[in-house]
Write an enzyme that holds these catalytic residues in place. Sequence first.
Site, PDB file in Angstrom:
ATOM      1  N   HIS A 287       0.845  -1.196   0.000  1.00 40.75           N
ATOM      2  CA  HIS A 287       0.000   0.000   0.000  1.00 40.75           C
ATOM      3  C   HIS A 287       0.876   1.239   0.000  1.00 40.75           C
ATOM      4  O   HIS A 287       1.928   1.269   0.647  1.00 40.75           O
ATOM      5  CB  HIS A 287      -0.926   0.005   1.219  1.00 40.75           C
ATOM      6  CG  HIS A 287      -2.121   0.897   1.045  1.00 40.75           C
ATOM      7  ND1 HIS A 287      -2.053   2.260   1.189  1.00 40.75           N
ATOM      8  CD2 HIS A 287      -3.406   0.619   0.719  1.00 40.75           C
ATOM      9  CE1 HIS A 287      -3.248   2.776   0.966  1.00 40.75           C
ATOM     10  NE2 HIS A 287      -4.084   1.814   0.668  1.00 40.75           N
TER      11      HIS A 287
ATOM     12  N   GLU B 253      -7.771  -4.590  -0.507  1.00 41.59           N
ATOM     13  CA  GLU B 253      -8.377  -5.272  -1.646  1.00 41.59           C
ATOM     14  C   GLU B 253      -8.460  -6.787  -1.461  1.00 41.59           C
ATOM     15  O   GLU B 253      -9.379  -7.436  -1.942  1.00 41.59           O
ATOM     16  CB  GLU B 253      -7.602  -4.958  -2.937  1.00 41.59           C
ATOM     17  CG  GLU B 253      -7.913  -3.607  -3.540  1.00 41.59           C
ATOM     18  CD  GLU B 253      -7.026  -2.521  -2.986  1.00 41.59           C
ATOM     19  OE1 GLU B 253      -6.106  -2.846  -2.205  1.00 41.59           O
ATOM     20  OE2 GLU B 253      -7.237  -1.339  -3.340  1.00 41.59           O
TER      21      GLU B 253
END
Length: 366
Positions: free
Chosen positions: A246, A299
């Site tokens: 991320h 996700e």
Amino acid sequence: MADFKPGLEGVVAFRTEIAEPDREGGALRYRGINIEELVGSYHYEQVWGLLVDESLEPGMPDPEPYEPAGLTGNAPADLQAETARLSAVWGLSKLVDIDADEARDDLARLSAQMMSTVAKSAAVHDGREPAPDDVVAQGETAAEKFLLRWRGKADPKHVKAIDTYWICTAEHGLNASTFTARIAASTGADCGAAMSCAVGALSGPLHGGAPARVLPMLDEVAETGDPEGYVRNILDTHGKIMGFGHRVYRAEDPRSRILKRTAEELGSRRYEVAAALEDAALAALRDYKPDYVIATNVEFYSAVVLDVAEVPPDLTPAMFACARVAGWSAHILEEKRTGRLIRPSAEYVGPESRPLSELGGAPVPS
């Protein structure tokens, strides 16, 4: 421009009071409230109120009676087109011409209607008519009403999955779609235009569409029964393991932690293979980049939780958009209050001044 950074990574463009992703601490706070305290205690429509109004009440309203025109069943495209169309149908005024209260009311109407549009488009996608309003009215929460409008029924496990997912992804600072919404709002455009722009930015697989690419990965691992080999093959071929790493967090993504717990609680049929792949990926990534933390991101388990609710992969960007209407609304209002057009600079790195004749070719006859 010695401080140029591709992708604007690390560049501070705004000061915001809306959300605080804790980069090192693995936490996400909405107006100071840790999302761990919200999930399971409040519903999405109340979290919308927290982000937009800094109050859990009255929260996001129900959508008003309205029939979208010509839904195709492609929910992301339908949502973008219909949101832009609402500006004209409802006669929304430009942000520059209205006060913050009117802007807030416009955003509340749009947020509710955007969720309704996705549910109706999903019904078309499935080859059925959206449920009538009297059926939808039987629902108690935004997530339950969404499912009733889409399918005419609402399994409690599906409701919990969607409500949890929406709360976890309602807002996350200055991501691509939120930045796009703020840019549009800074021009004084109406709220429908700003929200529609955000939907367009969210439709890309690097932002809103990533969960759709996780399920095929899990299916392949389930078929081979070799998560370590699957991960090793991807890394050896310089591929990307979807759902890991991320741009913000250097610790565990707190949303992933909550969604993983939810997937297990709801008895996801993919939970075991997902957990096995996660373990294999994290171990391999630690060896691959020992000095750089690459952890599970939102996700990965978003895909698993949405699968519990039987959400098809091609609908995940629109589901993400439903969640993010809260964050977009809050940022559009915050941007309106700044009253300043967003106009960054660009560093020109093209050819130096040169004559047109250098390009060759005959000019157009006079």
